[in-house]
Design an enzyme around this catalytic site. Structure first.
Site, PDB file in Angstrom:
ATOM      1  NE  ARG A  76      -3.999   1.910   0.674  1.00 32.05           N
ATOM      2  CZ  ARG A  76      -5.403   2.048   0.540  1.00 32.05           C
ATOM      3  NH1 ARG A  76      -5.854   0.785  -0.059  1.00 32.05           N
ATOM      4  NH2 ARG A  76      -6.131   2.837   0.668  1.00 32.05           N
ATOM      5  CG  ASN A 118     -12.718  13.676   0.993  1.00 31.30           C
ATOM      6  OD1 ASN A 118     -12.949  13.078  -0.013  1.00 31.30           O
ATOM      7  ND2 ASN A 118     -13.249  13.094   2.252  1.00 31.30           N
ATOM      8  CB  THR A 119     -16.643  16.725  -1.190  1.00 31.99           C
ATOM      9  OG1 THR A 119     -18.005  16.721  -0.806  1.00 31.99           O
ATOM     10  CG2 THR A 119     -16.356  15.895  -2.740  1.00 31.99           C
ATOM     11  CG  HIS A 120     -18.081  12.221   4.367  1.00 32.08           C
ATOM     12  ND1 HIS A 120     -17.659  11.033   4.135  1.00 32.08           N
ATOM     13  CD2 HIS A 120     -18.908  12.238   5.367  1.00 32.08           C
ATOM     14  CE1 HIS A 120     -18.112  10.161   4.758  1.00 32.08           C
ATOM     15  NE2 HIS A 120     -18.998  10.891   5.616  1.00 32.08           N
ATOM     16  CG  ASP A 152      -7.032  14.722   9.912  1.00 38.32           C
ATOM     17  OD1 ASP A 152      -7.483  13.477   9.423  1.00 38.32           O
ATOM     18  OD2 ASP A 152      -7.337  15.314  11.190  1.00 38.32           O
ATOM     19  N   GLY A 154      -6.636  10.727   9.519  1.00 37.28           N
ATOM     20  CA  GLY A 154      -7.661  10.170   9.952  1.00 37.28           C
ATOM     21  C   GLY A 154      -8.388   9.938   8.710  1.00 37.28           C
ATOM     22  CG  ASP A 156     -14.314  10.866   5.823  1.00 35.42           C
ATOM     23  OD1 ASP A 156     -13.794  11.056   4.738  1.00 35.42           O
ATOM     24  OD2 ASP A 156     -15.059   9.867   5.855  1.00 35.42           O
TER      25      ASP A 156
HETATM   26  C1  GRF Z   1     -19.812  11.951  -3.581  1.00 37.19           C
HETATM   27  O1  GRF Z   1     -21.213  12.136  -2.889  1.00 37.19           O
HETATM   28  C2  GRF Z   1     -18.835  12.122  -2.528  1.00 37.19           C
HETATM   29  O2  GRF Z   1     -18.877  12.758  -1.457  1.00 37.19           O
HETATM   30  C3  GRF Z   1     -18.591  10.361  -2.314  1.00 37.19           C
HETATM   31  O3  GRF Z   1     -19.117   9.751  -3.488  1.00 37.19           O
HETATM   32  C4  GRF Z   1     -20.048  10.658  -4.318  1.00 37.19           C
HETATM   33  C5  GRF Z   1     -18.896  11.047  -5.801  1.00 37.19           C
HETATM   34  O4  GRF Z   1     -19.809  11.508  -6.663  1.00 37.19           O
HETATM   35  N1  GRF Z   1     -17.337   9.858  -1.922  1.00 37.19           N
HETATM   36  P1  GRF Z   1     -19.232  12.013  -8.334  1.00 37.19           P
HETATM   37  O5  GRF Z   1     -18.263  10.769  -8.514  1.00 37.19           O
HETATM   38  O6  GRF Z   1     -18.518  13.293  -8.002  1.00 37.19           O
HETATM   39  O7  GRF Z   1     -20.394  11.963  -8.889  1.00 37.19           O
END
Ligand code: GRF
Length: 218
Positions: A76, A118-120, A152, A154, A156
């Protein structure tokens, strides 16, 4: 206009994807033909797998792409180092994980910590991990949403940049995870576009858990 993050014009973004890439598309659409106005431009798109719509979107936009698959590396940490090197080639000011479904390691964070976003699809710190939408539904929350945050070491857990709220209704049954996720993604795309644009245009400073926009280098 130069970004506070880059003296040489709009900030340089590398975007990492694993799937449909609608968040990537939202960034592409927002930048359009005015990266100066938005404050940033995408210089490359990376992925952890081939044959995904996210990469097709990048190719359609004429952007260079790269793929680093975990299974191509003995360990990894080797994959992590390869991903870091491939990303570094494009000299990004910010790296955006837009639906990139891998946890990066030490080397990647050493190179891009403090500028890796990141987007969660949940309101952190609730429901981190790969099943944020499902876990929130199962818990019975009345509101959920999305969080744009710095990464970071961790899962999320990094400093929060922006959050958006989505109501959970009586119609949202546990089987309706996909429908709720779609509603979250509508909010998420706008939130990500706004957050990345503001970081690039105004600069930022991270102080402990707090992200201050518009305070570059203070
Ligand atoms: C988003 O909701 C993101 O937060 C999650 O996966 C989705 C990705 O969507 N981890 P896309 O590939 O940008 O359409």
């Amino acid at each position: 206009m130069a970004s506070p993050l880059s003296s040489a014009g709009p900030a340089r973004l590398v975007v990492l994807v694993s799937g449909s890439g609608t968040n990537l598309q939202a960034l592409l659409d927002a930048i359009g033909d005015d990266p100066e106005g938005y404050g940033a431009r995408i210089v490359a798109v990376g992925a952890d797998r081939d044959n995904i719509t996210g990469l097709e979107r990048a190719e359609r936009a004429g952007l260079p792409t790269f793929v680093c698959r975990v299974k191509d590396y003995g360990a990894r940490a080797e994959w992590d180092a390869a991903l870091a090197a491939a990303t570094a080639e494009y000299r990004p000011d910010l790296v955006v994980s837009a639906g990139f479904m891998k946890i990066v390691g030490k080397e990647f964070l050493a190179g891009f910590g403090g500028r890796f976003i990141n987007t969660h699809p949940a309101l952190l710190p609730s429901f981190p991990g790969a099943h944020g939408v499902r876990d929130a539904l199962a818990y019975g929350v009345k509101v959920t949403g999305c969080t744009v945050h710095f990464v970071d070491d961790g899962v999320d857990t990094g400093p929060i940049i922006a959050q958006g709220v989505v109501e959970v209704t009586e119609e949202d049954t546990p089987e309706g995870e996909a429908a709720l996720h779609e509603r979250i993604k509508e909010v998420e795309r706008k939130l990500l576009v706004e957050a990345v644009g503001r970081l690039a245009r105004d600069g930022y400073r991270i102080e402990g858990r707090k992200v201050h926009l518009g305070h570059v280098g203070e």
